[in-house]
Every structure is written in C-alpha cells, then in structure tokens.
Scaffold this motif. Sequence first.
Motif, PDB file in Angstrom:
ATOM      1  N   GLY A   1     -40.927 -24.431   1.568  1.00 54.62           N
ATOM      2  CA  GLY A   1     -39.659 -24.711   2.241  1.00 54.62           C
ATOM      3  C   GLY A   1     -39.774 -25.901   3.178  1.00 54.62           C
ATOM      4  N   ARG A   2     -40.870 -25.937   3.953  1.00 55.39           N
ATOM      5  CA  ARG A   2     -41.117 -27.074   4.852  1.00 55.39           C
ATOM      6  C   ARG A   2     -41.296 -28.362   4.046  1.00 55.39           C
ATOM      7  N   GLU A   3     -42.089 -28.268   2.967  1.00 53.30           N
ATOM      8  CA  GLU A   3     -42.329 -29.429   2.128  1.00 53.30           C
ATOM      9  C   GLU A   3     -41.016 -29.940   1.526  1.00 53.30           C
ATOM     10  N   ALA A   4     -40.217 -29.039   1.006  1.00 50.86           N
ATOM     11  CA  ALA A   4     -38.949 -29.431   0.382  1.00 50.86           C
ATOM     12  C   ALA A   4     -38.047 -30.121   1.393  1.00 50.86           C
ATOM     13  N   ALA A   5     -37.938 -29.566   2.596  1.00 47.72           N
ATOM     14  CA  ALA A   5     -37.093 -30.168   3.630  1.00 47.72           C
ATOM     15  C   ALA A   5     -37.550 -31.595   3.942  1.00 47.72           C
ATOM     16  N   GLU A   6     -38.839 -31.779   4.098  1.00 52.02           N
ATOM     17  CA  GLU A   6     -39.357 -33.116   4.410  1.00 52.02           C
ATOM     18  C   GLU A   6     -39.177 -34.076   3.242  1.00 52.02           C
ATOM     19  N   LEU A   7     -39.386 -33.606   2.021  1.00 51.04           N
ATOM     20  CA  LEU A   7     -39.222 -34.460   0.848  1.00 51.04           C
ATOM     21  C   LEU A   7     -37.769 -34.886   0.672  1.00 51.04           C
ATOM     22  N   ILE A   8     -36.839 -33.999   0.936  1.00 47.86           N
ATOM     23  CA  ILE A   8     -35.422 -34.358   0.846  1.00 47.86           C
ATOM     24  C   ILE A   8     -35.068 -35.361   1.926  1.00 47.86           C
ATOM     25  N   ARG A   9     -35.507 -35.097   3.149  1.00 45.89           N
ATOM     26  CA  ARG A   9     -35.213 -36.020   4.256  1.00 45.89           C
ATOM     27  C   ARG A   9     -35.770 -37.415   3.986  1.00 45.89           C
ATOM     28  N   ALA A  10     -36.947 -37.481   3.354  1.00 45.82           N
ATOM     29  CA  ALA A  10     -37.585 -38.766   3.068  1.00 45.82           C
ATOM     30  C   ALA A  10     -37.008 -39.440   1.830  1.00 45.82           C
ATOM     31  N   GLY A  11     -36.188 -38.724   1.076  1.00 40.93           N
ATOM     32  CA  GLY A  11     -35.606 -39.279  -0.142  1.00 40.93           C
ATOM     33  C   GLY A  11     -36.488 -39.136  -1.370  1.00 40.93           C
ATOM     34  N   ALA A  12     -37.562 -38.364  -1.270  1.00 44.25           N
ATOM     35  CA  ALA A  12     -38.480 -38.187  -2.401  1.00 44.25           C
ATOM     36  C   ALA A  12     -38.013 -37.123  -3.384  1.00 44.25           C
ATOM     37  N   MET A  13     -37.224 -36.164  -2.938  1.00 45.08           N
ATOM     38  CA  MET A  13     -36.647 -35.146  -3.826  1.00 45.08           C
ATOM     39  C   MET A  13     -35.229 -35.579  -4.112  1.00 45.08           C
ATOM     40  N   ASP A  14     -34.870 -35.598  -5.401  1.00 39.61           N
ATOM     41  CA  ASP A  14     -33.522 -36.062  -5.709  1.00 39.61           C
ATOM     42  C   ASP A  14     -32.831 -35.226  -6.773  1.00 39.61           C
ATOM     43  N   GLY A  15     -33.184 -33.973  -6.875  1.00 39.40           N
ATOM     44  CA  GLY A  15     -32.525 -33.208  -7.919  1.00 39.40           C
ATOM     45  C   GLY A  15     -32.357 -31.734  -7.672  1.00 39.40           C
ATOM     46  N   LEU A  16     -31.314 -31.210  -8.284  1.00 35.89           N
ATOM     47  CA  LEU A  16     -31.074 -29.775  -8.387  1.00 35.89           C
ATOM     48  C   LEU A  16     -31.062 -29.447  -9.871  1.00 35.89           C
ATOM     49  N   SER A  17     -31.522 -28.285 -10.223  1.00 36.93           N
ATOM     50  CA  SER A  17     -31.514 -27.866 -11.616  1.00 36.93           C
ATOM     51  C   SER A  17     -31.173 -26.390 -11.661  1.00 36.93           C
ATOM     52  N   ILE A  18     -30.299 -26.010 -12.575  1.00 37.76           N
ATOM     53  CA  ILE A  18     -29.900 -24.610 -12.677  1.00 37.76           C
ATOM     54  C   ILE A  18     -30.685 -23.913 -13.779  1.00 37.76           C
ATOM     55  N   GLY A  19     -30.968 -22.643 -13.555  1.00 40.96           N
ATOM     56  CA  GLY A  19     -31.570 -21.786 -14.569  1.00 40.96           C
ATOM     57  C   GLY A  19     -30.524 -20.765 -14.982  1.00 40.96           C
ATOM     58  N   TYR A  20     -30.271 -20.629 -16.272  1.00 38.99           N
ATOM     59  CA  TYR A  20     -29.169 -19.790 -16.747  1.00 38.99           C
ATOM     60  C   TYR A  20     -29.436 -19.321 -18.165  1.00 38.99           C
TER      61      TYR A  20
END
Length: 181
Positions: free
Chosen positions: A96-115
């Motif tokens: 969770g901490r990693e994801a928050a920092e990666l999003i803030r830094a612009g390194a994470m750029d996607g959402l994906s749904i599982g269905y």
Amino acid sequence: MDLEHKFARFGDGLSVSDDAVIEGYASLFGQVDQGSDVVQRGAYRGSLEGLAKAGQRVKMLWQHDPSQPIGVWDEVREDDKGLWVKGRLLESTQKGREAAELIRAGAMDGLSIGYRTKRAVKNDRGQRVLTELELWEVSLVTFPMLPSARVAAKGTTPDAEEALRSIAEVFNDARQELART
C-alpha cells in the motif's frame, strides 16, 4: 470460465491525495480494447447490486495478486462514462505504501479489472460486446495485461511469435511513455 482482466490508464482521470485516497475510471464504456472487446453500459449493474446485497466489496489488489490486497474500494459505481472507483490505499501495508508513492511519482499508471463474463454478444464488426460481467476486483498495475495473456484467457492459444511481438509492444509503449515525462 476463467477470470479475465481489462486495463485502463489512469490518465487525467485518477488522482491520489495525501491521505492515499485514489479515484478514477477502471473501465470505460464503448471503447474497443486490444482483445476486440467492448464493455456495454450497464454490464456491471447486476454484479454491483449483488455485492451490495451480500454486504461485500470489490477487492483492491496489487497486480491482480489475490494474496496482496493493498486497500479498499469505498465506492464502485457505473456512470455514463464507465466504471468509476474511489478507495483508500492502506499505507499500513508495505505494498500500500509502495503503491501510494509510485502513483505520486507517476510510475504507476494503470487500473485493471478482474471479472468473469456472464453474457456477451458478437457485433457486426466481430467485436465481443460484454453485456453482463461479474466484477471481482480492481487492481493497481504497472503495465497492461499482455494481449497474448488476455487472448489465452479467452480460450485461444497465441503463437510464440505473436506473444513476443506483444511483449515488445508493451515495453516499447512503456519506453515512449517514460520519454514523455
């Protein structure tokens, strides 16, 4: 039927606040994806109603890994544009901490749904129009699901050359995106 995935870039539609609240679109209606699928407005309605009646939530996962929940989706709803989500990254967890920092830094750029697909029809352009889906989870992901993996999940076996082209395309797209920032 196997669990399937769809990817959407955060783009301008996703934001993360200082308290790790994220929101944006996990799926957009009427757009053709790389697997020639189109999600129809209303496709999530039954699933969302069923989850609400059962007192359950759509899961927030890290990279589609069911052993790594990283937060909670507080709101998941359909609107005229697509499937909108709002939730909280749990910064008390390492991912969770990693994801928050990666999003803030612009390194994470996607959402994906599982269905799972419950109902779909083919249109006159050979596209699969998804009319009813059973939504399981919305993941934060680094890269989109590889087209070859998506196709294999839909019951066809990609050839090795096509799989390698797909992998090269993903890395090329990522390199171009990094060059723009």
